[in-house]
Every structure is written in C-alpha cells, then in structure tokens.
Design an enzyme around this catalytic site. Structure first.
Site, PDB file in Angstrom:
ATOM      1  N   PRO A  31      65.879  56.006 -34.888  1.00  0.00           N
ATOM      2  CA  PRO A  31      66.757  55.578 -35.736  1.00  0.00           C
ATOM      3  C   PRO A  31      67.703  56.578 -36.722  1.00  0.00           C
ATOM      4  O   PRO A  31      67.227  57.713 -37.138  1.00  0.00           O
ATOM      5  CB  PRO A  31      65.954  54.563 -36.640  1.00  0.00           C
ATOM      6  CG  PRO A  31      64.768  55.357 -36.617  1.00  0.00           C
ATOM      7  CD  PRO A  31      64.469  56.061 -35.474  1.00  0.00           C
ATOM      8  N   GLU A  32      68.897  56.049 -36.972  1.00  0.00           N
ATOM      9  CA  GLU A  32      69.974  56.693 -38.019  1.00  0.00           C
ATOM     10  C   GLU A  32      69.992  55.961 -39.362  1.00  0.00           C
ATOM     11  O   GLU A  32      69.350  55.020 -39.208  1.00  0.00           O
ATOM     12  CB  GLU A  32      71.237  57.247 -37.388  1.00  0.00           C
ATOM     13  CG  GLU A  32      71.135  57.935 -36.382  1.00  0.00           C
ATOM     14  CD  GLU A  32      72.449  58.196 -35.637  1.00  0.00           C
ATOM     15  OE1 GLU A  32      73.371  58.200 -36.393  1.00  0.00           O
ATOM     16  OE2 GLU A  32      72.469  58.497 -34.319  1.00  0.00           O
TER      17      GLU A  32
ATOM     18  N   HIS B 293      50.125  52.239 -29.790  1.00  0.00           N
ATOM     19  CA  HIS B 293      50.711  53.097 -30.728  1.00  0.00           C
ATOM     20  C   HIS B 293      50.926  52.515 -32.032  1.00  0.00           C
ATOM     21  O   HIS B 293      51.984  52.815 -32.832  1.00  0.00           O
ATOM     22  CB  HIS B 293      52.148  53.448 -30.017  1.00  0.00           C
ATOM     23  CG  HIS B 293      52.105  53.998 -28.767  1.00  0.00           C
ATOM     24  ND1 HIS B 293      51.441  55.251 -28.441  1.00  0.00           N
ATOM     25  CD2 HIS B 293      52.461  53.512 -27.540  1.00  0.00           C
ATOM     26  CE1 HIS B 293      51.576  55.453 -27.105  1.00  0.00           C
ATOM     27  NE2 HIS B 293      52.186  54.551 -26.501  1.00  0.00           N
TER      28      HIS B 293
ATOM     29  N   ARG C 291      56.571  57.348 -29.982  1.00  0.00           N
ATOM     30  CA  ARG C 291      56.829  58.924 -29.187  1.00  0.00           C
ATOM     31  C   ARG C 291      55.956  59.647 -30.156  1.00  0.00           C
ATOM     32  O   ARG C 291      55.898  60.996 -29.922  1.00  0.00           O
ATOM     33  CB  ARG C 291      58.186  59.117 -29.484  1.00  0.00           C
ATOM     34  CG  ARG C 291      59.110  58.054 -28.485  1.00  0.00           C
ATOM     35  CD  ARG C 291      59.128  58.786 -27.109  1.00  0.00           C
ATOM     36  NE  ARG C 291      59.581  60.100 -27.186  1.00  0.00           N
ATOM     37  CZ  ARG C 291      60.669  60.559 -27.046  1.00  0.00           C
ATOM     38  NH1 ARG C 291      61.754  59.494 -26.824  1.00  0.00           N
ATOM     39  NH2 ARG C 291      61.237  61.669 -26.933  1.00  0.00           N
TER      40      ARG C 291
ATOM     41  N   ARG D 134      83.305  75.615 -45.156  1.00  0.00           N
ATOM     42  CA  ARG D 134      82.118  75.442 -44.260  1.00  0.00           C
ATOM     43  C   ARG D 134      82.844  75.813 -42.754  1.00  0.00           C
ATOM     44  O   ARG D 134      83.916  75.266 -42.293  1.00  0.00           O
ATOM     45  CB  ARG D 134      81.906  73.981 -44.317  1.00  0.00           C
ATOM     46  CG  ARG D 134      80.580  73.431 -43.583  1.00  0.00           C
ATOM     47  CD  ARG D 134      79.599  73.797 -44.401  1.00  0.00           C
ATOM     48  NE  ARG D 134      79.474  73.356 -45.663  1.00  0.00           N
ATOM     49  CZ  ARG D 134      78.282  73.679 -46.485  1.00  0.00           C
ATOM     50  NH1 ARG D 134      77.291  74.529 -45.952  1.00  0.00           N
ATOM     51  NH2 ARG D 134      78.354  73.185 -47.824  1.00  0.00           N
TER      52      ARG D 134
ATOM     53  N   ARG E  49      74.449  69.348 -29.294  1.00  0.00           N
ATOM     54  CA  ARG E  49      74.084  68.030 -28.952  1.00  0.00           C
ATOM     55  C   ARG E  49      75.141  67.490 -27.972  1.00  0.00           C
ATOM     56  O   ARG E  49      76.207  67.782 -28.152  1.00  0.00           O
ATOM     57  CB  ARG E  49      74.115  67.071 -30.114  1.00  0.00           C
ATOM     58  CG  ARG E  49      73.197  67.515 -30.994  1.00  0.00           C
ATOM     59  CD  ARG E  49      71.706  67.521 -31.139  1.00  0.00           C
ATOM     60  NE  ARG E  49      71.408  66.168 -30.592  1.00  0.00           N
ATOM     61  CZ  ARG E  49      70.937  65.017 -31.698  1.00  0.00           C
ATOM     62  NH1 ARG E  49      70.790  65.575 -33.073  1.00  0.00           N
ATOM     63  NH2 ARG E  49      70.609  63.742 -31.489  1.00  0.00           N
TER      64      ARG E  49
END
Ligand SMILES: [Zn+2]
Length: 313
Positions: A5-6, A105, A124, A194, A303
């Site tokens: 999840p984000e 789990h 996980r 940056r 990514r």
C-alpha cells in the site's frame, strides 16, 4: 511484485479502523509472531497496550499511528503510548467479529471491549509494528507534520536511546502531500538543486511522504513531466502542475479506496477501485489516453516506470 500500500491505501485502512475501533478499550493482546514487533518482547508489548483505550487513528505517509491512552476520561495528561505500523508490501489491519476465523498470517490480535477484534495480518512478512512513548513533543497527532518537524529539531540535541528503525523512519518523513504545509512554494524549494530524477524525488519518503511507484507514475503523467527529468530542471509552471497532480491523484485514489494490485485488500476485505482509473501504471503497450501514443515502460530510479513518451517531455 506487489507495490502497495501507498498513501491512499493506508488512508483507506485508517478510516475503517478509526470508524470501527476508535474509543474502544483493549482487553487482550495476543501475539502469534513476535518478530513483527520491533525492539520489544511480546509480553511487554501486550502489557503496555492492555487496558488502554484507542483514542486516535492517524496516518503519516505510509505509516499508521494508533494512540492509546490509559483512561480516555483523564484527558490529555493520561498515560499514552503510540503503536506505529508500517504495512510494507502486504500488511493490513482489519477490524472483525471475534468469531471470524483467524486467517493464515494473522500475527497480532487485539481484543476490544465492544467484542470486535483488531487484527494485524501480513502475507509477505515485511511489515512491522513498534511502540513509541506518548509524551514526546511534536508527536501529538500523527497526521501532524509536527512529527517530522520535531524529528528534525531534535537532530542536534543530546543523543537519545536507540529507537526502533520504524520510529526513526516515521520521524524522518518529509511533508505530508495533502496537508496545508504542502504548497507550491514548499515543493519548489524542495526541488531546487535536486539533481536526482524527478521519479526518485517523488519516491523519497524524506522529501514528500506517502508516494510509491504507482502514484509517482500517475502523478508524472497528469503533470506531463518525463520521469527522467531532474528535480532542479522543472520550470515554475511545471512545479505548479506537479503540485496539483500530486494532490489530485492522491485525493482521487483515496476517494476510490486505493488501487488493487495482487495482494492489497482494504480493512473491510473490499478491493480498491482506483485500478480502473490508472492512466499509465502497468499500461505499457496500450494507447496513451491523451494522445494515443503507446505507453512505454522503462527502468527509472531502479523501478519499473510507465509513461507516455509524447505527452511527458
Ligand atoms: Zn500521450
């Protein structure tokens, strides 16, 4: 690989846990697997939470912060502690009736005084829980950007006892993107000088908290910015578009209860509906919804990254 999840998924879980469990007293804590609790024995973890009332369920970035007070009626001076949870790849917190079978789990179960159970499940095994004392300045509310500010302010102070890595990660978080502190000016100063790729900048939790791989790709598409651009290369108009896109994509995803990718299911066992609204994430080969060019997938910032080579310059 599951990427959630984000922020929107964690916020969805926060809302459900808050609605069902806030105000309830913990009458039992059962730890099925102590490895999920950082730097504390299962017995101590249980002893510190049993008898306390869950008074607040907050979120910072991808972290959940549950505040427990010794006696809800005793007010702000009551003994408190905070349970910090990072769900990582596939963790979740659910609230369910005690009769509900304990699924595989399930690692920690909190029995509540209304008969429901708050359960921590992690398929996980990457997620972690930790306790943080409640009396610390600046951590009063975890939606509070105050937590991050207090962390920074304390950096030069006397050395403190070693903290669980989870708590250190929480303290190091950058600005909360849906808070009032996240302005165009704030984003602009964050991007100045940056040199890293904008995709990497968005993924860096110490700069902006809560964005992961899915929403970074969606945000950059909405803003029309190529993921390989460097942070300091964005023109003021692009920074403004990026700011608007971050807010819009996250808000829209929360509204739709997040995205379903493989293992993510929210705290009610319902699936998020944002998957149907994804524009570029995992759409490589499909036509760009804006211009029809094929969406590309490439490695950026380590990514898998999805973008339209024509719309995102
Ligand atoms: Zn396009």
């Amino acid at each position: 690989v599951s990427e959630v999840p984000e922020l929107p998924e964690v916020e969805t879980i926060r809302r459900i846990v808050s609605a069902k469990a806030r105000g309830r007293r913990v009458i039992s804590v059962t730890v099925h697997d102590p490895k999920f609790i950082q730097d504390l024995s299962a017995a101590d973890f249980s002893a510190r939470l049993t008898g306390k009332t869950l008074t607040d369920v907050a979120r910072r970035g991808k972290y959940l912060v549950l505040t427990f007070a010794a006696d809800a009626a005793a007010g702000p001076d009551a003994e408190r502690c905070r349970l910090v949870a990072h769900l990582m790849m596939a963790g979740r917190l659910i609230v369910c009736p005690p009769g509900e079978p304990i699924v595989k789990h399930t690692h920690v179960v909190f029995g509540l005084d209304n008969g429901l159970e708050l359960r921590y499940i992690d398929l996980r095994h990457f997620g972690r829980l930790a306790l943080m004392d409640g009396g610390e300045a600046g951590t009063g509310r975890a939606d509070a950007t105050g937590a991050a500010r207090a962390g920074r302010a304390g950096a030069g102070a006397a050395p403190r006892p070693a903290e669980p890595t989870l708590i250190r990660g929480l303290r190091a978080l950058g600005v909360e993107p849906l808070s009032d502190d996240f302005t165009v000016v704030a984003l602009s100063s964050l991007l100045a000088r940056r040199k890293g790729r904008i995709k990497a900048v968005l993924l860096d939790q110490r700069l902006v908290a809560g964005i992961g791989n899915i929403y970074a790709d969606e945000v950059l598409f909405m803003a029309g910015i190529h993921p390989r651009r460097t942070g300091d290369s964005l023109a003021p108009a692009e920074v403004k578009r990026l700011h608007g896109a971050i807010r819009a994509v996250l808000a829209q995803a929360i509204e739709h209860r997040g995205t379903t990718i493989l293992t993510y299911v929210d705290g009610e066992g319902r699936r998020g509906e944002f998957a149907g609204l994804l524009q570029v994430y995992q759409k490589h080969g499909a036509a760009c919804p804006r211009c029809g060019t094929a969406i590309v997938r490439a490695e950026v910032a380590g990514r898998g990254t999805h973008f339209c080579p024509r719309c995102q310059r």
